[in-house]
Each structure stands twice: as C-alpha cells, then as structure tokens.
Design a protein around this motif. Structure first.
Motif, PDB file in Angstrom:
ATOM      1  N   CYS A  43       0.837  -1.195   0.000  1.00 28.21           N
ATOM      2  CA  CYS A  43       0.000   0.000   0.000  1.00 28.21           C
ATOM      3  C   CYS A  43       0.875   1.249   0.000  1.00 28.21           C
ATOM      4  N   GLY A  44       0.571   2.179  -0.891  1.00 30.24           N
ATOM      5  CA  GLY A  44       1.331   3.421  -0.989  1.00 30.24           C
ATOM      6  C   GLY A  44       0.767   4.292  -2.088  1.00 30.24           C
ATOM      7  N   ASN A  45       1.198   5.543  -2.130  1.00 33.59           N
ATOM      8  CA  ASN A  45       0.674   6.473  -3.136  1.00 33.59           C
ATOM      9  C   ASN A  45       1.152   6.130  -4.543  1.00 33.59           C
ATOM     10  N   GLY A  46       2.328   5.502  -4.651  1.00 32.86           N
ATOM     11  CA  GLY A  46       2.878   5.205  -5.977  1.00 32.86           C
ATOM     12  C   GLY A  46       1.981   4.325  -6.824  1.00 32.86           C
ATOM     13  N   PRO A  47       1.623   3.130  -6.357  1.00 33.94           N
ATOM     14  CA  PRO A  47       0.746   2.270  -7.164  1.00 33.94           C
ATOM     15  C   PRO A  47      -0.615   2.882  -7.432  1.00 33.94           C
ATOM     16  N   ILE A  48      -1.159   3.598  -6.445  1.00 35.68           N
ATOM     17  CA  ILE A  48      -2.474   4.224  -6.634  1.00 35.68           C
ATOM     18  C   ILE A  48      -2.405   5.294  -7.709  1.00 35.68           C
ATOM     19  N   ARG A  49      -1.375   6.155  -7.645  1.00 34.13           N
ATOM     20  CA  ARG A  49      -1.227   7.223  -8.635  1.00 34.13           C
ATOM     21  C   ARG A  49      -1.073   6.645 -10.037  1.00 34.13           C
ATOM     22  N   GLU A  50      -0.255   5.620 -10.170  1.00 33.56           N
ATOM     23  CA  GLU A  50      -0.033   5.012 -11.480  1.00 33.56           C
ATOM     24  C   GLU A  50      -1.313   4.418 -12.052  1.00 33.56           C
ATOM     25  N   ALA A  51      -2.076   3.722 -11.210  1.00 39.11           N
ATOM     26  CA  ALA A  51      -3.299   3.082 -11.688  1.00 39.11           C
ATOM     27  C   ALA A  51      -4.345   4.116 -12.108  1.00 39.11           C
ATOM     28  N   VAL A  52      -4.519   5.145 -11.306  1.00 34.81           N
ATOM     29  CA  VAL A  52      -5.520   6.169 -11.617  1.00 34.81           C
ATOM     30  C   VAL A  52      -5.143   6.924 -12.886  1.00 34.81           C
ATOM     31  N   GLU A  53      -3.874   7.315 -13.008  1.00 38.47           N
ATOM     32  CA  GLU A  53      -3.449   8.074 -14.186  1.00 38.47           C
ATOM     33  C   GLU A  53      -3.650   7.267 -15.463  1.00 38.47           C
ATOM     34  N   ARG A  54      -3.295   5.990 -15.453  1.00 34.33           N
ATOM     35  CA  ARG A  54      -3.433   5.185 -16.666  1.00 34.33           C
ATOM     36  C   ARG A  54      -4.900   5.041 -17.072  1.00 34.33           C
ATOM     37  N   GLU A  55      -5.779   4.833 -16.082  1.00 31.59           N
ATOM     38  CA  GLU A  55      -7.193   4.644 -16.420  1.00 31.59           C
ATOM     39  C   GLU A  55      -7.825   5.940 -16.914  1.00 31.59           C
ATOM     40  N   LEU A  56      -7.471   7.053 -16.309  1.00 30.90           N
ATOM     41  CA  LEU A  56      -8.038   8.330 -16.754  1.00 30.90           C
ATOM     42  C   LEU A  56      -7.564   8.701 -18.149  1.00 30.90           C
ATOM     43  N   LYS A  57      -6.327   8.341 -18.490  1.00 27.37           N
ATOM     44  CA  LYS A  57      -5.804   8.664 -19.818  1.00 27.37           C
ATOM     45  C   LYS A  57      -6.577   7.961 -20.923  1.00 27.37           C
ATOM     46  N   ARG A  58      -7.083   6.764 -20.633  1.00 22.57           N
ATOM     47  CA  ARG A  58      -7.839   6.065 -21.675  1.00 22.57           C
ATOM     48  C   ARG A  58      -9.347   6.289 -21.527  1.00 22.57           C
ATOM     49  N   GLY A  59      -9.731   7.259 -20.691  1.00 24.87           N
ATOM     50  CA  GLY A  59     -11.130   7.664 -20.585  1.00 24.87           C
ATOM     51  C   GLY A  59     -12.019   6.696 -19.840  1.00 24.87           C
ATOM     52  N   ALA A 103     -10.544   8.646   4.977  1.00 27.80           N
ATOM     53  CA  ALA A 103      -9.097   8.735   4.752  1.00 27.80           C
ATOM     54  C   ALA A 103      -8.754   8.441   3.299  1.00 27.80           C
ATOM     55  N   ALA A 104      -9.419   7.455   2.710  1.00 23.67           N
ATOM     56  CA  ALA A 104      -9.166   7.133   1.305  1.00 23.67           C
ATOM     57  C   ALA A 104      -9.611   8.271   0.394  1.00 23.67           C
ATOM     58  N   HIS A 105     -10.729   8.898   0.735  1.00 23.91           N
ATOM     59  CA  HIS A 105     -11.224  10.027  -0.052  1.00 23.91           C
ATOM     60  C   HIS A 105     -10.210  11.175  -0.040  1.00 23.91           C
ATOM     61  N   CYS A 106      -9.680  11.475   1.128  1.00 26.47           N
ATOM     62  CA  CYS A 106      -8.684  12.549   1.239  1.00 26.47           C
ATOM     63  C   CYS A 106      -7.416  12.219   0.467  1.00 26.47           C
ATOM     64  N   ARG A 107      -7.000  10.964   0.515  1.00 21.48           N
ATOM     65  CA  ARG A 107      -5.788  10.553  -0.202  1.00 21.48           C
ATOM     66  C   ARG A 107      -5.964  10.736  -1.703  1.00 21.48           C
ATOM     67  N   LEU A 108      -7.108  10.367  -2.236  1.00 20.68           N
ATOM     68  CA  LEU A 108      -7.349  10.511  -3.671  1.00 20.68           C
ATOM     69  C   LEU A 108      -7.367  11.983  -4.086  1.00 20.68           C
ATOM     70  N   LEU A 109      -8.031  12.824  -3.282  1.00 14.35           N
ATOM     71  CA  LEU A 109      -8.105  14.244  -3.647  1.00 14.35           C
ATOM     72  C   LEU A 109      -6.764  14.943  -3.466  1.00 14.35           C
ATOM     73  N   ASP A 110      -5.925  14.482  -2.537  1.00 10.72           N
ATOM     74  CA  ASP A 110      -4.585  15.061  -2.394  1.00 10.72           C
ATOM     75  C   ASP A 110      -3.749  14.793  -3.634  1.00 10.72           C
ATOM     76  N   MET A 111      -3.874  13.626  -4.194  1.00 11.78           N
ATOM     77  CA  MET A 111      -3.102  13.284  -5.392  1.00 11.78           C
ATOM     78  C   MET A 111      -3.724  13.867  -6.654  1.00 11.78           C
ATOM     79  N   PHE A 112      -5.073  13.906  -6.712  1.00 12.72           N
ATOM     80  CA  PHE A 112      -5.779  14.386  -7.905  1.00 12.72           C
ATOM     81  C   PHE A 112      -6.883  15.342  -7.465  1.00 12.72           C
ATOM     82  N   PRO A 113      -6.580  16.621  -7.327  1.00  7.14           N
ATOM     83  CA  PRO A 113      -7.587  17.583  -6.825  1.00  7.14           C
ATOM     84  C   PRO A 113      -8.823  17.688  -7.705  1.00  7.14           C
ATOM     85  N   GLN A 114      -8.679  17.453  -9.016  1.00  7.48           N
ATOM     86  CA  GLN A 114      -9.815  17.585  -9.923  1.00  7.48           C
ATOM     87  C   GLN A 114     -10.602  16.286 -10.093  1.00  7.48           C
ATOM     88  N   LEU A 115     -10.236  15.265  -9.342  1.00 11.28           N
ATOM     89  CA  LEU A 115     -10.872  13.962  -9.502  1.00 11.28           C
ATOM     90  C   LEU A 115     -12.316  13.997  -8.993  1.00 11.28           C
TER      91      LEU A 115
END
Length: 833
Positions: A435-451, A466-478
């Motif tokens: 568990c960490g921000n690295g795998p989460i960031r990579e997974a979210v970015e790849r999925e958003l890029k392909r729509g 806590a999970a909601h805050c973590r996602l918005l910290d990494m992707f404010p526009q999510l």
C-alpha cells in the motif's frame, strides 16, 4: 522435539540406545561442544544433478537390457518387443522425475510438512557407540532442524510466488510458532479425531443427508412448459450461448421436465459467464408450467439488477407479472406485492433476505433461485428447503463456499459448471503490491488517460474518509462519489457513477454483486488481506466487462507477513487470474479453509484437525454406504500414515565410499529411496542401486530394510516405532479384533504371545523384543509386519472392490465425488508450498 541430552559412558546401554535413535530434533544454531561419545560432520550437499546421475545411468542400463530382450523377441517374430521397451522407458522417465523431487542443493528453499518453510544447509553425519546415521539440516529463523535422511520424504521443494520472487530474500518460518507436542499425545489426539469425525458423520448423516435424500424421494408434477413460448423467449436472448451454457441449460431443463424428484442443482460459473441466462430459462419453464418463482439475492443492488433483467426479458409476455421486495421498497408497495403474491396474481418475486420473512406466502411456488449463495447462512438456506420441500431449487455462484461445493461434489446435490468465457472477455491482470501512493497514482493516471472509470474499495466504512482525502490530495480535480450499504440514496449514487458523472466510485464491498459497467476497467482494493477469497474474486469480476484490458490491484500493508493466511489468499488470487478461475478459486478456498462441518452449520473450517483429503474420503464413503443402507457391512479401513517414524539405534545410512566418494551420487541414492511408495518400488530401487554400485555394505542394507519397514508401517497405519525399557512400542490405532486377526497369521506361538494391546494409549507392545540387538529387532519387525502387511493389502483390495461395486450401483451421483478425489490427490502435492 528437543534432541535428548547425551548420556554418560556409564549409562545403561538400553537407555543410551533409546536416546541415540534418530528423530527430527530442534537445535540451537549456536555451535555445540563435541561429545566424547559422538562425532558430527556436516558435509556439503549435492551441487547439481546432471552428469553423475545414478538413477539415469541405472535406468538407462535397464532400458538397454529390456531393449535387447525386445530385439530377441522380434527376431522370434514377436512384434511386442518395441512396445514393451517403450513402456519400460516411460516408467523409467517417470521414476527419474519422481526421485528428483527429493534431491536438494545447499541453499534450496524447502517445505517441511510440519514446520513449514526453511532452507536446506546440507547433510550431517553422526556416529555413536550404538548407532550411525545422517540427517538433513534445515535452517529456520529461530534455529536448525535436524531430520533423519530416512524421513527425507517429509521435505519438498518450495517455489516462491510471483510477489515473493520480486523480493531479494524470502522470509523463513519459525519453528517455535508450531506448538511442540509429545508424539504419543499427538498420535492419541489424531486417532480420537478420526473416530470422533466418523461418529459425528454417522450421527448427523440422518439429519442433513436425510433432508437431501428425502427431497429426492418427493414427487412433484414435471414442468412441461410451453414449447412455442419457450422458443420465442430463447430467441430474444441477444447473445449466442456458449457450449457450457447450453449444457447447463439442458441439464436444468431436464431436471425440471423429465425427473419427478425436485431439482437441487448448483450452477457454478465465473463472474460474467452467463449463469443468469441459465436461471432465466428455468424461470420461464416454471412460469409456462403455471408456477410462481422466487429469486433470492444477497444485496439490494443485485436484487435491483435481477428485477430489471427479469422485467426486460418478460416484457414481451405481459401475462407474467414481476415484483420486488427489499428495504428500498416503500411499505405500501410491499403490502400490495405480498397480497398479489398470496393470491397468485404475481408470477415472479425478486428480493433480498426479506423473502425469508414469514409474511411472504406464495400461492403456488414452483422454483426458487438463490444467487450468490455464499452470502447466505446455512440456516437461512435450509429453512427455505424445509419450508418448500417439493420446490425446485437452483443455486448460482461463482465461488461457492467450501461446504456447498463439497456437498455438491459428494453427490448429495447436482452441479453444472460453466467454464467457457464469452468471446470478448480478457483475463483481469491482478497484482499484489504494498500500500502506498505510488501504485495508486499510477493506476488512476493510466485509467483516466484512456477515458475509463475506477472502483476504489475499502474494507470498512470508517476507512472511506481517509481514502477520499488521499485521492483528492493526489488528484484535486478527480470526481469521486462514495457508496456504502447504510446510505438511503445508494441506488442514486450508483446510477450517478453509471452515467459517467464521476471518475471513481469509492465504496465498500457492496459492489461485489450486481454492478455491470463496461467502462470500469480498473479496481484498487485497499487492505486486501481483510477480505475473503470469494469476496476478492467477486470484486475482481466487476471490472473487465468490456473489450479493454482490466487491472486489479490488491494493496496490503508493508508489515504484513508473507506467510500469513491473508497474504496467502492474495497469492492464490494473483496465481488464478485466468478466465474461468472461479471453480479453481472455490477448490483452493476449500483447501485453505477446510471443508467445514458438512453435516452441521459451519460453512468452512477444519474438522477435528483432519486433513481435507482424509475427511473427504471419510465423508464420501459414509454417504455412499448410508445411501445404499450398508453402513455396517464394511469394517473401517486402516488409516494410512504418510511419514512413519522408526526410532531404532541402527547403523543405517548410505556410505560415501559405497558410491565412489561422490556426494552427488549419495544424495541421488537417498532421493531414490525417499520417493518410493510401496515395497515393490523399494525392491526396484535396491536392484538399480546394486546394478550401479555392486553388493551393499551392512549400513546400506540396514537403510534399505528400514525403508521397507516404513512402507509396511504406512500401509498398516503405524505412526511410530520406538524402544521403551525392554519392550518395542508400536503407535498403532488398531482395535483388539484386528490385532488378534493379524497375530493369528504369524503361526509362531512365541511371537504371538509378545503382542499386547495398550488400549488407553492406543499402542501395541511387543514384550521383551528390545533386549535383542538392534539388527535383530529390525529383522524380526520386518518379518512379522510383512505378514501383517500382506493381510492388510488383501483386506484393502477386497474392501475397495466392494466399494467399487457399491459406487457403480449408485451411478452418476458419485462421479463428481471421484472427480473431487482425483483433484485432491493430484493438486495438493503439487501445491505443497
């Protein structure tokens, strides 16, 4: 067990002989001071198994001799020589593969059947005035384990999983984590567990098996249906049914339209493989026969999906009305639905646990469909069967609980398996990552890029913030929408996500059933070790419904032990990621959690400490005997022991000089005898060894006799042989009648008098035998137990022949029980790690 302390030179010879008998012992990793009466030499183990292979050379020479004989036969006009030679070569190749499983190199990871994962260090030689033997040394986190080479079969190679292979060092197990228990007490407990399990099966078999058997004895009118309407209904299915779907549909309709006994069938198919369509064909057959149908779902989301599916499929047939019952339905609508159901105006009722209420009364219920049965309790499901004993029951599940799977495979219920995936489906790539921000960031970015969209699953509602805050910290526009079972507007939130008004659905496991969104192709599961194996597989099935490649990330805490039960579940899911793995996941779940109390209310768990294989054999046998009414005709079989222990002060080893001074050849000889499973294989290994190295010295001869004695003990069910004062003790769970029968076959009055049964400890005492020398003890034991062994083999053959006749008379109902036995026997040894 701790190795016993060495006695002084003035100690009695008998007690010294008992103390120096080889056995698996725990030792501190610190060096010990050498003893005046014993010497230890640790040698390097075999470095490779290539050029100097004794087994290969011996087998090849045997093949050549057989080949030459075949040539002579052909010169006489016999054309079968080449076929015989080919068969011999095939047996030799299989023998080589089998023996190489017990060849270990220094540094190899090995799995001990009791102490778990360790590292092979080498072979240690120990010599005393009474005995000479060698032991394999296994390194654990808290010390070394010394295993006599005569028990080498208790070790197996360990292959790390994908996630473990990524790490530089695999964490070894700790021996102290296994409770040290007196061997005699352990033997008594296991014997009592076997008797208790068999007694419990016989005591409860009338209740649970009586329910299933009585359902088969009930008679109800067959569902004739309406061929014209059913043909029109089938034609409205927009997809082409797969081969397995067609087979399952044919089996279900045959149960309903041909057999007069009520149907009780499990349809097992992976997520998205078309189980619902099989159920729809059964529903329409029941409706056309003038019956009502109840559809039971575990969650409101799944119930809502089934309500929409049934309503859409029946939209062209207005004579059939569909209703629903759940906590989201207003009370006024519920009352109208229940009234229409009782009066027969409602054809299909779809609902959650509310269907189990006493207020729900069907006018003429004909079919009950239970979806995702692993989400319901035993009492809930059996209550419906008892309430409607004449009703057909169709159960759907991608990963049935161990208890239901076992009942189905044991012949008490019918089962249809859908293994064929839809043509456009792709396997979901599953990764186990910390568990960490690295795998989460990579997974979210790849999925958003392909729509696409994502599921982010947490184990508890309290973890959502806590999970909601973590996602918005990494992707404010999510765009994130949350959903869990306590929300009154759950359906609206899921609909918002389905309409693509959000990028991520942050939710609990509520989405494991009833969500079918082709644009969602990535799932992140936080703290995945807290989920069950069936839950994880169901969650993974929520993605990959379209044509795009789907991904599932199983996040675990850094501090999680890689050998923990939770991490083992993740490794299983990472391994079984191919299409149609649901049935395999269910089998691994049954292996991991146990089969449960099949005749009680526990849905999983070990039964009295028995292994799954032993309990399976016991259960299937008792069910078959009870079904035919011959439960008392066959005496119980002797339990087979996998690794008997012979604790005698023998000079039993493979001398290095006998194999030409090659440590590699020595290890291959040990591996050859460790891989045998019968007396015939022991004799064959002895012949091959003598052909290669010549006549055996006394130490090697005693080692071979020791191996033969182990094979006899394994068949007879003797767990351990050791010395106690002037007697030899056999830890043997044999009753007085069986022992008398065996002893009567000896034909020696003096020998017969020696055997005495100690019923309180479940032991057999051979009086006065320990006063003889060790080689005399070994010779007499081999002589007497060989007579017992021959009688046991004849008894077992006669018993198996009788059982085979009984099973043949049962017919197809035991076919799946045989399939389960074969699966256990082939898969469990391969997955010993």
């Amino acid at each position: 067990r701790r190795a016993p302390m060495k006695k002084s030179a003035s100690s009695q010879a008998l007690r010294s002989a008992q103390a120096t008998a080889p056995s698996a012992s725990l030792k501190s990793s610190a060096a010990k001071a050498p003893s005046a009466r014993s010497s230890k030499v640790r040698t390097a183990s075999v470095s490779s198994a290539s050029n100097d292979d004794i087994i290969s050379k011996s087998d090849n020479s045997s093949d050549e001799s057989n080949g030459s004989n075949g040539g002579n036969d052909s010169s006489r006009g016999n054309s079968g020589g080449s076929a015989k030679s080919a068969a011999t070569r095939g047996r030799a190749a299989e023998g080589r593969r089998k023996r190489l499983k017990n060849v270990f190199r220094k540094g190899d990871l090995v799995m001990h059947e009791r102490f778990g994962l360790g590292r092979f260090l080498g072979v240690e030689f120990e010599q005393t005035t009474e005995a000479k033997h060698e032991s394999a040394i296994i390194l654990y986190r808290d010390g070394d384990l010394s295993i006599p080479m005569s028990q080498l079969e208790s070790l197996s190679h360990y292959t790390p999983s994908k996630s473990q292979a990524c790490k530089k060092e695999v964490q070894l197990d700790m021996m102290s984590s296994h409770r040290e228990q007196d061997e005699r007490k352990s033997h008594r407990l296991m014997s009592r567990a076997r008797r208790s399990a068999r007694s419990a099966i016989k005591a409860h078999i009338i209740n649970m098996y009586g329910l299933y058997a009585s359902r088969r004895s009930y008679r109800r009118p067959v569902h004739l249906g309406d061929a014209e309407l059913e043909h029109e209904f089938d034609g409205r299915f927009v997809h082409e049914p797969t081969v397995d779907q067609k087979t399952a549909i044919a089996e279900v309709l045959s149960d309903m339209g041909v057999r007069e006994a009520p149907m009780d069938r499990l349809v097992c198919g992976d997520v998205g493989f078309g189980k619902t369509e099989v159920a729809m064909r059964a529903v329409f057959r029941a409706l056309c026969s003038g019956k009502q149908v109840g559809v039971l779902a575990p969650t409101t989301i799944l119930a809502q999906q089934h309500f929409r599916t049934v309503s859409e499929r029946l939209s062209a047939f207005p004579q059939f009305k569909v209703g629903r019952l759940s906590r989201f339905v207003r009370s006024e609508e519920q009352e109208r639905t229940l009234d229409a159901l009782a009066q027969g105006e409602l054809s299909v009722l779809v609902g959650t646990h509310a269907l189990l209420s006493s207020r729900v009364v069907f006018a003429e219920l004909g079919l009950l469909v239970i979806d995702e049965e692993h989400r319901f309790g035993v009492n809930q499901k059996e209550k419906l069967r008892q309430q409607y004993p004449h009703v057909d029951v169709l159960t759907l599940s991608a990963t049935p609980i161990p208890r239901t799977l076992h009942i189905s495979l044991s012949g008490m219920r019918d089962v249809s398996v859908i293994r064929t995936p839809p043509k456009t489906r792709k396997p979901v790539i599953t990764e186990v990552v910390p568990c960490g921000n690295g795998p989460i960031r990579e997974a979210v970015e790849r999925e958003l890029k392909r729509g696409g969209q994502l599921f982010y699953v947490v184990p508890r509602i309290s973890a959502m913030e806590a999970a909601h805050c973590r996602l918005l910290d990494m992707f404010p526009q999510l765009r994130v929408v949350t959903a869990h079972a306590e929300m009154r507007d759950l359906e609206e939130r899921v609909a918002e996500f389905a309409n693509r008004e959000a990028d991520v659905l942050l939710c609990t496991s509520i989405v494991e059933n009833g969500i079918d969104l082709p644009f969602v192709n990535t799932m992140i599961i936080e703290s995945a070790t807290l989920f069950g194996l069936a839950q994880l597989h169901q969650l993974r099935g929520r993605v990959g419904r379209g044509t795009d490649q789907a991904f599932t990330y199983l996040l675990h805490d850094e501090g999680n032990a890689t050998r923990s039960r939770g991490f083992e579940r993740l490794s299983i899911l990472e391994e079984l990621n191919e299409l149609g793995a649901g049935f395999a996941v269910a089998n691994r779940d049954m292996e991991l959690r146990g089969v449960g109390n099949v005749l009680g209310v526990e849905q999983s768990g070990r039964v009295s400490g028995l292994s799954m294989e032993e309990y399976t054999e016991m259960l299937c046998e008792e069910l078959e005997l009870a079904r035919l009414g011959v439960a008392d005709d066959l005496p119980p079989a002797l339990p087979r022991v996998s690794t008997p222990q012979i604790l005698l002060p023998l000079h039993a080893l493979v001398p290095l000089e006998y194999v030409g001074g090659s440590m590699q050849r020595k290890m291959m000889v040990y591996a050859a005898f460790a891989s045998v499973s019968s007396l015939e294989e022991v004799r064959r290994a002895r012949k091959l060894t003598e052909n290669r190295f010549g006549a055996m010295p006394s130490e090697m001869h005693q080692y071979v006799k020791l191996t033969e004695l182990k094979m006899m003990c394994s068949v007879l069910g003797i767990n351990r042989i050791y010395l106690e004062r002037e007697h030899v003790i056999l830890e043997w769970s044999v009753n007085e009648s069986q022992l008398s029968t065996f002893v009567a076959l000896l034909g020696e009055r003096d020998a017969s008098r020696r055997f005495t049964q100690i019923t309180t400890d479940e032991r057999v005492q051979i009086r006065g035998l320990a006063l003889s020398k060790a080689d005399v003890i070994l010779a007499k034991l081999c002589k007497w137990l060989f007579v017992f062994h021959q009688a046991a083999v004849k008894f077992q053959h006669a018993r198996e022949h009788r059982l085979k006749q009984l099973r043949a008379s049962v017919g197809a109902s035991t076919r799946l029980a045989d399939e389960l036995r074969a699966t256990i026997r082939h898969e469990i040894p391969e997955r010993s790690n």
